[in-house]
Motif scaffolding. Structure first.
Motif, PDB file in Angstrom:
ATOM      1  N   PHE A  18      31.228 -28.698  15.911  1.00  0.00           N
ATOM      2  CA  PHE A  18      31.564 -29.300  17.201  1.00  0.00           C
ATOM      3  C   PHE A  18      31.316 -30.797  17.058  1.00  0.00           C
ATOM      4  O   PHE A  18      30.180 -31.236  16.883  1.00  0.00           O
ATOM      5  N   ILE A  19      32.380 -31.564  17.100  1.00  0.00           N
ATOM      6  CA  ILE A  19      32.317 -32.996  16.813  1.00  0.00           C
ATOM      7  C   ILE A  19      32.323 -33.761  18.139  1.00  0.00           C
ATOM      8  O   ILE A  19      33.318 -33.734  18.881  1.00  0.00           O
ATOM      9  N   LEU A  20      31.216 -34.415  18.457  1.00  0.00           N
ATOM     10  CA  LEU A  20      31.112 -35.218  19.678  1.00  0.00           C
ATOM     11  C   LEU A  20      31.273 -36.681  19.285  1.00  0.00           C
ATOM     12  O   LEU A  20      30.532 -37.189  18.447  1.00  0.00           O
ATOM     13  N   LYS A  21      32.228 -37.341  19.899  1.00  0.00           N
ATOM     14  CA  LYS A  21      32.532 -38.721  19.518  1.00  0.00           C
ATOM     15  C   LYS A  21      32.684 -39.572  20.768  1.00  0.00           C
ATOM     16  O   LYS A  21      33.434 -39.215  21.680  1.00  0.00           O
ATOM     17  N   ALA A  22      31.979 -40.699  20.802  1.00  0.00           N
ATOM     18  CA  ALA A  22      32.072 -41.601  21.950  1.00  0.00           C
ATOM     19  C   ALA A  22      31.930 -43.032  21.469  1.00  0.00           C
ATOM     20  O   ALA A  22      31.184 -43.315  20.526  1.00  0.00           O
ATOM     21  N   GLY A  23      32.642 -43.937  22.117  1.00  0.00           N
ATOM     22  CA  GLY A  23      32.539 -45.322  21.710  1.00  0.00           C
ATOM     23  C   GLY A  23      33.136 -46.278  22.723  1.00  0.00           C
ATOM     24  O   GLY A  23      33.996 -45.914  23.532  1.00  0.00           O
ATOM     25  N   LYS A  24      32.670 -47.518  22.664  1.00  0.00           N
ATOM     26  CA  LYS A  24      33.178 -48.602  23.497  1.00  0.00           C
ATOM     27  C   LYS A  24      33.949 -49.597  22.628  1.00  0.00           C
ATOM     28  O   LYS A  24      33.767 -49.651  21.419  1.00  0.00           O
ATOM     29  N   ALA A  25      34.807 -50.388  23.286  1.00  0.00           N
ATOM     30  CA  ALA A  25      35.603 -51.424  22.617  1.00  0.00           C
ATOM     31  C   ALA A  25      36.467 -50.831  21.503  1.00  0.00           C
ATOM     32  O   ALA A  25      36.574 -51.390  20.420  1.00  0.00           O
ATOM     33  N   LEU A  26      37.089 -49.688  21.791  1.00  0.00           N
ATOM     34  CA  LEU A  26      37.965 -49.042  20.821  1.00  0.00           C
ATOM     35  C   LEU A  26      39.428 -49.353  21.141  1.00  0.00           C
ATOM     36  O   LEU A  26      39.728 -50.134  22.037  1.00  0.00           O
ATOM     37  N   ASN A  27      40.341 -48.713  20.435  1.00  0.00           N
ATOM     38  CA  ASN A  27      41.757 -49.043  20.577  1.00  0.00           C
ATOM     39  C   ASN A  27      42.471 -48.261  21.675  1.00  0.00           C
ATOM     40  O   ASN A  27      43.670 -48.413  21.875  1.00  0.00           O
ATOM     41  N   SER A  28      41.757 -47.406  22.385  1.00  0.00           N
ATOM     42  CA  SER A  28      42.374 -46.666  23.486  1.00  0.00           C
ATOM     43  C   SER A  28      41.295 -46.196  24.445  1.00  0.00           C
ATOM     44  O   SER A  28      40.103 -46.222  24.129  1.00  0.00           O
ATOM     45  N   ARG A  29      41.745 -45.766  25.616  1.00  0.00           N
ATOM     46  CA  ARG A  29      40.828 -45.230  26.630  1.00  0.00           C
ATOM     47  C   ARG A  29      41.243 -43.804  26.948  1.00  0.00           C
ATOM     48  O   ARG A  29      42.358 -43.561  27.420  1.00  0.00           O
ATOM     49  N   LYS A  30      40.376 -42.862  26.660  1.00  0.00           N
ATOM     50  CA  LYS A  30      40.684 -41.470  26.990  1.00  0.00           C
ATOM     51  C   LYS A  30      39.432 -40.623  26.832  1.00  0.00           C
ATOM     52  O   LYS A  30      38.468 -41.011  26.174  1.00  0.00           O
ATOM     53  N   ALA A  31      39.464 -39.467  27.458  1.00  0.00           N
ATOM     54  CA  ALA A  31      38.445 -38.439  27.246  1.00  0.00           C
ATOM     55  C   ALA A  31      39.185 -37.120  27.114  1.00  0.00           C
ATOM     56  O   ALA A  31      40.044 -36.801  27.947  1.00  0.00           O
ATOM     57  N   GLU A  32      38.868 -36.355  26.069  1.00  0.00           N
ATOM     58  CA  GLU A  32      39.608 -35.126  25.845  1.00  0.00           C
ATOM     59  C   GLU A  32      38.803 -34.134  25.014  1.00  0.00           C
ATOM     60  O   GLU A  32      37.838 -34.496  24.337  1.00  0.00           O
ATOM     61  N   ILE A  33      39.227 -32.885  25.102  1.00  0.00           N
ATOM     62  CA  ILE A  33      38.715 -31.797  24.268  1.00  0.00           C
ATOM     63  C   ILE A  33      39.853 -31.391  23.339  1.00  0.00           C
ATOM     64  O   ILE A  33      40.976 -31.146  23.797  1.00  0.00           O
ATOM     65  N   ARG A  34      39.583 -31.309  22.043  1.00  0.00           N
ATOM     66  CA  ARG A  34      40.631 -30.989  21.071  1.00  0.00           C
ATOM     67  C   ARG A  34      40.151 -29.800  20.225  1.00  0.00           C
ATOM     68  O   ARG A  34      39.248 -29.944  19.399  1.00  0.00           O
ATOM     69  N   VAL A  35      40.748 -28.642  20.444  1.00  0.00           N
ATOM     70  CA  VAL A  35      40.405 -27.428  19.713  1.00  0.00           C
ATOM     71  C   VAL A  35      41.446 -27.245  18.605  1.00  0.00           C
ATOM     72  O   VAL A  35      42.630 -27.019  18.882  1.00  0.00           O
ATOM     73  N   GLN A  36      40.998 -27.371  17.364  1.00  0.00           N
ATOM     74  CA  GLN A  36      41.924 -27.262  16.232  1.00  0.00           C
ATOM     75  C   GLN A  36      41.783 -25.897  15.572  1.00  0.00           C
ATOM     76  O   GLN A  36      40.684 -25.490  15.193  1.00  0.00           O
ATOM     77  N   PHE A  37      42.912 -25.207  15.427  1.00  0.00           N
ATOM     78  CA  PHE A  37      42.911 -23.861  14.859  1.00  0.00           C
ATOM     79  C   PHE A  37      43.064 -23.917  13.337  1.00  0.00           C
ATOM     80  O   PHE A  37      43.483 -24.921  12.766  1.00  0.00           O
ATOM     81  N   LYS A  38      42.718 -22.836  12.702  1.00  0.00           N
ATOM     82  CA  LYS A  38      42.814 -22.744  11.244  1.00  0.00           C
ATOM     83  C   LYS A  38      44.276 -22.750  10.797  1.00  0.00           C
ATOM     84  O   LYS A  38      45.192 -22.478  11.597  1.00  0.00           O
ATOM     85  N   ASP A  39      44.489 -23.040   9.524  1.00  0.00           N
ATOM     86  CA  ASP A  39      45.841 -23.002   8.965  1.00  0.00           C
ATOM     87  C   ASP A  39      46.417 -21.591   9.044  1.00  0.00           C
ATOM     88  O   ASP A  39      45.683 -20.585   8.991  1.00  0.00           O
TER      89      ASP A  39
END
Length: 513
Positions: free
Chosen positions: A352-373
């Motif tokens: 579970f990858i939690l990522k947060a930051g300021k002064a980045l190249n975009s503004r958004k908040a989202e949940i991204r569930v990636q499935f296996k190949d």
């Protein structure tokens, strides 16, 4: 008048009101006290949320009175004037009439946060309102909203307990709303919990995390447990990784001194994103009762393994220390990517990858569930990207499934596309409520489902306190990154190491109306 909540027949009509039996709000006087009434949080969030509840008919002007309390020595009209500008932004002519009526419900009391005199005067003003409104079979209710720094919570709560509790003959309740971040580490959070817990029962304390009031966060339980096709897929056999992301395209901008006390992990990851993780990862609760839901969230937190330093990337944007309120050699991260691992049957091995930051190249908040190949990929489309289920929390609220489809035409070639539910397009004309509106209404109802319980707070701090202490002690240092970038390059390397496969050549574009 019958029991239930006051309801306006038309959302923008301030004259026609009826009572609806199906709503669960009680009748009787309701006193809402906003402590820190002259501060930014109260003006920008708390009072506008109260106004929108009033406009939609959830606050009956025949029963509700709003009290502002702060140290600033101003009059009732001066406070109303300060608030008015935040209420009329984008308002219609009918709204302006409602603004005037709403502001007349507000009374101001000036006093210190640790002095008896001010709180005695506040109690006197509330009592006058209650005595003038209460019927023999009514109830008087007091909601104290602490739009204040956590450092003054103990003294303010002590004053409320000693001088402002609801002791009327009409019954009712007293509830306390406190803003997060609640403490700075496990020790300070427990100390604060003990101080407030000695004064109030857990059922009276509402620890607000506005992320839990967001529309798409509220939708998580429905998505997971009311849709058959998610149930068999939502586990380690099918999901490769989960990302929960918060990005801002601006820096601290005037809040540097405050932010430097906390940093991006305390400010965003340890509370907002961790709360979202709980809803993504929890097991199905026995029922929708608040305690059953919160029980399952606590189980998730207690299953999180200690954070590995090799799965943490910290960053600080160039120019952060130029702010005169920030120390020149500050070690405070403005960016962080942290990998959490849940040690249970459903999620073993899934990062579970939690990522947060300021002064980045975009503004958004989202949940991204990636499935296996897909096993046995006969179309040889792996390079195009994996299936993903994305929940966009803000802006442009949406949820969409990324999937591989045939490119239209005579040839058999594949391309990434999506099944898209964009709220702005699908629910045209439906206003999505602000998080604070929902959470204040929940407090009035006595519904604690979307508030943080004490044992939940403790479990969250237990996960992050060791990491935070290593940062505070200078054992871990943030990497520099340029404003307007994706953050430190090491963060992308960590994502790749954790198993995330980035989709190249595909960008989700919110549909236009």
């Amino acid at each position: 008048m019958g029991s239930g909540a006051w309801k306006i027949e038309k959302r923008d009509d301030f004259r026609s009101e009826t009572f609806k039996e199906e709503n669960v709000l009680e009748n009787g006087t309701l006193s809402i006290i906003v402590l820190g009434a002259s501060g930014d949080l109260a003006k920008k969030k708390t009072f506008p949320a109260l106004f929108h509840l009033f406009k939609q008919g959830f606050l009956n002007p025949n029963e509700v009175h709003i009290f502002g309390y702060a140290r600033t020595k101003i009059s009732d009209d001066e406070l109303r004037s300060r608030i008015r500008g935040y209420l009329i932004q984008g308002a219609s002519s009918k709204d302006l009439e409602g603004v005037t009526k709403f502001l007349q419900l507000i009374k101001y009391v000036s006093g210190s946060y640790d002095g008896e005199e001010g709180f005695r005067q506040l109690d006197k003003e509330i009592a006058v309102h209650e005595d003038s409104k209460n019927s023999a079979d009514g109830s008087s209710r007091r909601l104290f909203y602490l739009a204040l720094p956590p450092s003054v919570y103990p003294s303010v709560c002590g004053m409320i307990k000693n001088y402002c509790m609801n002791n009327s003959d009409h019954g009712g309740w007293t509830r306390i709303v406190v803003e997060k971040p609640f403490g700075k580490d496990l020790e300070s959070a427990e100390k604060l919990s003990n101080q407030i817990g000695e004064l109030f029962d857990e059922s009276q304390i509402y620890r607000i995390d506005h992320y839990l009031g967001k529309e798409l966060v509220q939708n998580l339980l429905v998505l997971r447990f009311a849709n058959r096709f998610f149930l068999p897929l939502w586990n380690r056999d099918n999901i490769e990784n989960v990302q929960i992301v918060f990005r801002e395209d601006f820096g601290t901008e005037g809040r540097g001194g405050y932010f430097d006390e906390y940093g991006i992990i305390r400010d965003i990851i340890q509370n907002h994103l961790l709360q979202v993780l709980c809803l993504v990862a929890m097991e199905k609760p026995v029922s929708l009762k608040p305690e059953h839901i919160r029980d399952e969230k606590v189980k998730v937190l207690q299953s999180v393994l200690p954070i590995n330093d090799d799965e943490v990337v910290l960053g600080q944007y160039d120019g952060y220390t130029d702010d005169p309120t920030v120390p020149d050699h500050s070690n405070t991260p403005t960016f962080s990517t942290v990998v959490l691992r849940i040690h249970n049957e459903r999620w073993e091995g899934v990062p579970f990858i939690l990522k947060a930051g300021k002064a980045l190249n975009s503004r958004k908040a989202e949940i991204r569930v990636q499935f296996k190949d897909v096993p046995g990929d006969i179309f040889r489309c792996k390079k195009q990207g994996r299936n993903e289920f994305v929940i966009r929390l803000q802006p442009s609220e949406a949820m969409y499934m990324k999937l591989t489809v045939k490119q239209p035409g005579l040839e058999m070639s594949t391309v990434q596309s999506e099944l898209d539910l964009s709220y702005g397009q699908r629910y045209q004309g439906v206003a999505i409520p602000e998080a604070y509106e929902r959470l204040i209404l929940d407090t009035i109802k006595g519904d604690q489902q979307h508030f943080v319980r004490r044992d939940e707070l403790k479990a969250a701090w237990e996960i992050f306190t060791p990491l935070l202490h290593r940062i505070d002690n200078g054992e871990l240092n943030p990497l520099p990154y340029k404003p307007g970038s994706r953050g430190p390059e090491a963060a992308d390397a960590l994502l790749e190491k954790a198993g995330y496969v980035q989709t190249h050549g595909y960008i989700w574009i919110p549909p236009t109306l």
